[in-house]
Design a protein around this motif. Structure first.
Motif, PDB file in Angstrom:
ATOM      1  N   ALA A   1       0.825  -1.202   0.000  1.00 11.20           N
ATOM      2  CA  ALA A   1       0.000   0.000   0.000  1.00 11.20           C
ATOM      3  C   ALA A   1       0.864   1.259   0.000  1.00 11.20           C
ATOM      4  N   GLU A   2       1.965   1.227   0.759  1.00 10.58           N
ATOM      5  CA  GLU A   2       2.832   2.396   0.831  1.00 10.58           C
ATOM      6  C   GLU A   2       3.544   2.639  -0.503  1.00 10.58           C
ATOM      7  N   MET A   3       3.971   1.562  -1.156  1.00 10.96           N
ATOM      8  CA  MET A   3       4.617   1.725  -2.455  1.00 10.96           C
ATOM      9  C   MET A   3       3.629   2.233  -3.507  1.00 10.96           C
ATOM     10  N   THR A   4       2.406   1.729  -3.449  1.00 15.51           N
ATOM     11  CA  THR A   4       1.375   2.199  -4.375  1.00 15.51           C
ATOM     12  C   THR A   4       1.116   3.685  -4.189  1.00 15.51           C
ATOM     13  N   ALA A   5       1.059   4.112  -2.916  1.00 13.50           N
ATOM     14  CA  ALA A   5       0.841   5.528  -2.624  1.00 13.50           C
ATOM     15  C   ALA A   5       2.006   6.377  -3.120  1.00 13.50           C
ATOM     16  N   GLN A   6       3.230   5.873  -2.959  1.00 11.52           N
ATOM     17  CA  GLN A   6       4.394   6.609  -3.437  1.00 11.52           C
ATOM     18  C   GLN A   6       4.380   6.746  -4.952  1.00 11.52           C
ATOM     19  N   MET A   7       4.001   5.670  -5.649  1.00 14.37           N
ATOM     20  CA  MET A   7       3.930   5.735  -7.106  1.00 14.37           C
ATOM     21  C   MET A   7       2.889   6.764  -7.550  1.00 14.37           C
ATOM     22  N   LYS A   8       1.755   6.826  -6.845  1.00  9.37           N
ATOM     23  CA  LYS A   8       0.721   7.793  -7.187  1.00  9.37           C
ATOM     24  C   LYS A   8       1.246   9.215  -7.004  1.00  9.37           C
ATOM     25  N   THR A   9       1.944   9.454  -5.903  1.00 12.82           N
ATOM     26  CA  THR A   9       2.516  10.778  -5.650  1.00 12.82           C
ATOM     27  C   THR A   9       3.524  11.152  -6.725  1.00 12.82           C
ATOM     28  N   LEU A  10       4.341  10.168  -7.117  1.00  9.95           N
ATOM     29  CA  LEU A  10       5.348  10.404  -8.149  1.00  9.95           C
ATOM     30  C   LEU A  10       4.704  10.820  -9.469  1.00  9.95           C
ATOM     31  N   ARG A  11       3.689  10.063  -9.865  1.00 13.39           N
ATOM     32  CA  ARG A  11       3.017  10.388 -11.120  1.00 13.39           C
ATOM     33  C   ARG A  11       2.374  11.771 -11.074  1.00 13.39           C
TER      34      ARG A  11
ATOM     35  N   LEU B   1       5.068  14.544 -11.442  1.00 17.02           N
ATOM     36  CA  LEU B   1       5.547  14.729 -12.810  1.00 17.02           C
ATOM     37  C   LEU B   1       4.464  15.298 -13.728  1.00 17.02           C
ATOM     38  N   ALA B   2       3.220  14.887 -13.501  1.00 13.90           N
ATOM     39  CA  ALA B   2       2.134  15.461 -14.290  1.00 13.90           C
ATOM     40  C   ALA B   2       1.998  16.956 -14.011  1.00 13.90           C
ATOM     41  N   GLU B   3       2.148  17.323 -12.749  1.00 10.22           N
ATOM     42  CA  GLU B   3       2.066  18.743 -12.395  1.00 10.22           C
ATOM     43  C   GLU B   3       3.257  19.509 -12.963  1.00 10.22           C
ATOM     44  N   ALA B   4       4.427  18.889 -12.949  1.00  5.55           N
ATOM     45  CA  ALA B   4       5.607  19.542 -13.525  1.00  5.55           C
ATOM     46  C   ALA B   4       5.390  19.819 -15.011  1.00  5.55           C
ATOM     47  N   ARG B   5       4.786  18.859 -15.706  1.00  5.41           N
ATOM     48  CA  ARG B   5       4.494  19.055 -17.126  1.00  5.41           C
ATOM     49  C   ARG B   5       3.522  20.219 -17.334  1.00  5.41           C
ATOM     50  N   ALA B   6       2.481  20.259 -16.481  1.00  3.84           N
ATOM     51  CA  ALA B   6       1.488  21.325 -16.606  1.00  3.84           C
ATOM     52  C   ALA B   6       2.108  22.691 -16.325  1.00  3.84           C
ATOM     53  N   LEU B   7       2.954  22.764 -15.315  1.00  2.00           N
ATOM     54  CA  LEU B   7       3.605  24.025 -14.968  1.00  2.00           C
ATOM     55  C   LEU B   7       4.591  24.453 -16.048  1.00  2.00           C
ATOM     56  N   LEU B   8       5.179  23.470 -16.728  1.00  2.00           N
ATOM     57  CA  LEU B   8       6.087  23.789 -17.824  1.00  2.00           C
ATOM     58  C   LEU B   8       5.335  24.518 -18.938  1.00  2.00           C
ATOM     59  N   GLU B   9       4.101  24.092 -19.189  1.00  2.00           N
ATOM     60  CA  GLU B   9       3.302  24.727 -20.225  1.00  2.00           C
ATOM     61  C   GLU B   9       2.947  26.174 -19.863  1.00  2.00           C
ATOM     62  N   THR B  10       2.741  26.428 -18.566  1.00  2.00           N
ATOM     63  CA  THR B  10       2.398  27.792 -18.134  1.00  2.00           C
ATOM     64  C   THR B  10       3.629  28.640 -17.854  1.00  2.00           C
ATOM     65  N   GLN B  11       4.797  28.036 -18.036  1.00  2.00           N
ATOM     66  CA  GLN B  11       6.080  28.722 -17.835  1.00  2.00           C
ATOM     67  C   GLN B  11       6.306  29.132 -16.380  1.00  2.00           C
ATOM     68  N   ASP B  12       5.730  28.344 -15.465  1.00  2.00           N
ATOM     69  CA  ASP B  12       5.987  28.568 -14.036  1.00  2.00           C
ATOM     70  C   ASP B  12       7.238  27.756 -13.667  1.00  2.00           C
ATOM     71  N   TRP B  13       8.389  28.336 -13.995  1.00  2.00           N
ATOM     72  CA  TRP B  13       9.648  27.599 -13.836  1.00  2.00           C
ATOM     73  C   TRP B  13       9.927  27.220 -12.386  1.00  2.00           C
ATOM     74  N   GLN B  14       9.631  28.114 -11.462  1.00  2.00           N
ATOM     75  CA  GLN B  14       9.868  27.815 -10.053  1.00  2.00           C
ATOM     76  C   GLN B  14       9.025  26.618  -9.614  1.00  2.00           C
ATOM     77  N   GLY B  15       7.767  26.617 -10.067  1.00  2.00           N
ATOM     78  CA  GLY B  15       6.909  25.491  -9.720  1.00  2.00           C
ATOM     79  C   GLY B  15       7.412  24.177 -10.312  1.00  2.00           C
ATOM     80  N   VAL B  16       7.929  24.233 -11.536  1.00  2.00           N
ATOM     81  CA  VAL B  16       8.501  23.033 -12.159  1.00  2.00           C
ATOM     82  C   VAL B  16       9.642  22.494 -11.319  1.00  2.00           C
ATOM     83  N   LEU B  17      10.530  23.380 -10.903  1.00  2.15           N
ATOM     84  CA  LEU B  17      11.691  22.949 -10.116  1.00  2.15           C
ATOM     85  C   LEU B  17      11.268  22.313  -8.796  1.00  2.15           C
ATOM     86  N   VAL B  18      10.269  22.909  -8.153  1.00  4.04           N
ATOM     87  CA  VAL B  18       9.790  22.357  -6.877  1.00  4.04           C
ATOM     88  C   VAL B  18       9.237  20.951  -7.084  1.00  4.04           C
ATOM     89  N   ARG B  19       8.436  20.755  -8.143  1.00  8.90           N
ATOM     90  CA  ARG B  19       7.851  19.440  -8.408  1.00  8.90           C
ATOM     91  C   ARG B  19       8.927  18.412  -8.768  1.00  8.90           C
TER      92      ARG B  19
END
Length: 350
Positions: A57-67, A70-88
């Motif tokens: 269960a813990e590994m499944t939760a970690q995989m969900k957080t990871l995905r 990265l999905a949020e990093a991709r979205a922030l990349l499109e909006t050019q929120d570079w700081q947010g990308v780096l944090v993600r």
């Protein structure tokens, strides 16, 4: 890389060059590739009965957080929120490191034995054996590369064990070919050795139905001595000047003396080593076995040296080497076919 200050309310691209943006996108892609590999490893852990439900269960939760990171990093990349990308991305890297550590702690282990025999007799050097033709043999050396071990799964996929290049051997003490033979430094020696077993410390957790392995060295490593993996090494007397112009490693060595049916005797020496001599065999387990942190694997096989002599005869073919393709092919098939599965055990690790 220059990123906007945390206090900026509106995203801006003024701090990044085109090259830096591309580097960010490449970094996200690289992390996504790592996550795909981790997903496969986590899936194996989910199949492992030895892994606790809490751990799964813990590994499944970690995989969900990871995905999500990265999905949020991709979205922030499109909006050019570079700081947010780096944090993600920093969060994703930390999660990947944590998961890799967790999975490494759940790996199992394997003990692989290929016990030498000659028919139903124990195999030993300087012991005489009789073929069905009446020809008599004694051996002075037997060596082969065991490589590219894979564990097989029910769905038809396999899990490769990295760095699995092992020199199996029964030999007497001998000088190292290519070692220092001049001056006051003694020429190095290979000690007498009997090696029929290997131990693999890190076997990915999972449920397995069989094992696959090869005799010889795969073309990638056979054609390039500079590539190091497992026990591959030039100073093991499994490379030689008589082969170097053609290939790199000698795959198998079989040496000894024979007494022909008419009473004449001589030595014989058989070697394989071209890429065409590379052979692979599979052994299927009687039942699936689970490997993990609490379960290890013991695979025991018999390696029947008599299988090398079902077609070939030392009295008619005393030498096999680079110039005898047909004889090498027959001998290589003999090495492939000499293995029989004896037992598979799945004991507790502790």
């Amino acid at each position: 890389m220059v990123a906007p200050a945390c206090g900026e309310s509106e995203p801006t691209d003024s701090g990044l060059s085109t090259q830096e943006r591309q580097q960010l996108e490449q970094h996200i892609s690289e992390l996504e590739a790592q996550v795909r590999e981790l997903e496969a490893q986590v899936a194996r852990q989910q199949e492992d009965a030895a892994t606790s439900e809490k751990e799964k269960a813990e590994m499944t939760a970690q995989m969900k957080t990871l995905r999500e990171d990265l999905a949020e990093a991709r979205a922030l990349l499109e909006t050019q929120d570079w700081q947010g990308v780096l944090v993600r991305l920093e969060a994703a890297q930390a999660e990947i490191a944590s998961l890799e550590t967790r999975i490494a702690g759940l790996d199992g282990s394997m003990e692989f034995t290929a016990a030498l025999s000659f028919g139903n007799e124990p195999f030993a050097l300087d012991q005489q054996y009789t073929l069905s033709t009446g020809e008599k043999l004694t051996f002075t050396e037997l060596r082969y590369w065991l490589s590219n071990i894979k564990l097989l799964k029910q769905d038809g996929t396999s899990v490769a064990l990295p760095g699995s290049y092992y020199l199996m051997e029964l030999l007497k003490e001998q000088y190292v070919e290519g070692g220092n033979q001049s001056g006051s430094t003694p020429q190095p020696m290979l000690p007498a050795n009997r090696r029929e077993q290997v131990n693999v410390a890190a076997v990915p957790a999972g449920v397995y139905t069989g094992i696959e392995f090869s005799i010889g060295v795969d073309p990638t490593h056979n054609d390039n001595l500079s590539l190091q993996a497992g026990e591959l090494h030039m100073l093991r007397n499994m490379t030689t000047v008589t082969w170097m112009w053609f290939t790199s490693y000698i795959f198998t060595k079989t040496k000894g003396q024979y007494v022909a049916v008419d009473g004449t005797s001589n030595t014989f020496g058989w070697e394989t080593g071209t890429n065409n001599d590379f052979r692979t065999t599979r052994q299927t387990f009687a039942a699936p076995v689970s490997v993990g942190a609490h379960k290890r694997l013991r695979v025991s096989l018999r390696a029947d040296v008599a299988k090398l002599f079902t077609v070939l005869s030392p009295s008619t073919t005393p030498t096999i080497n680079v110039g005898q393709a047909d004889a090498r092919a027959t001998l290589s098939n003999g090495f492939r076919d000499m293995f029989t599965l004896v037992s598979v055990e799945n004991p507790n690790r502790w």
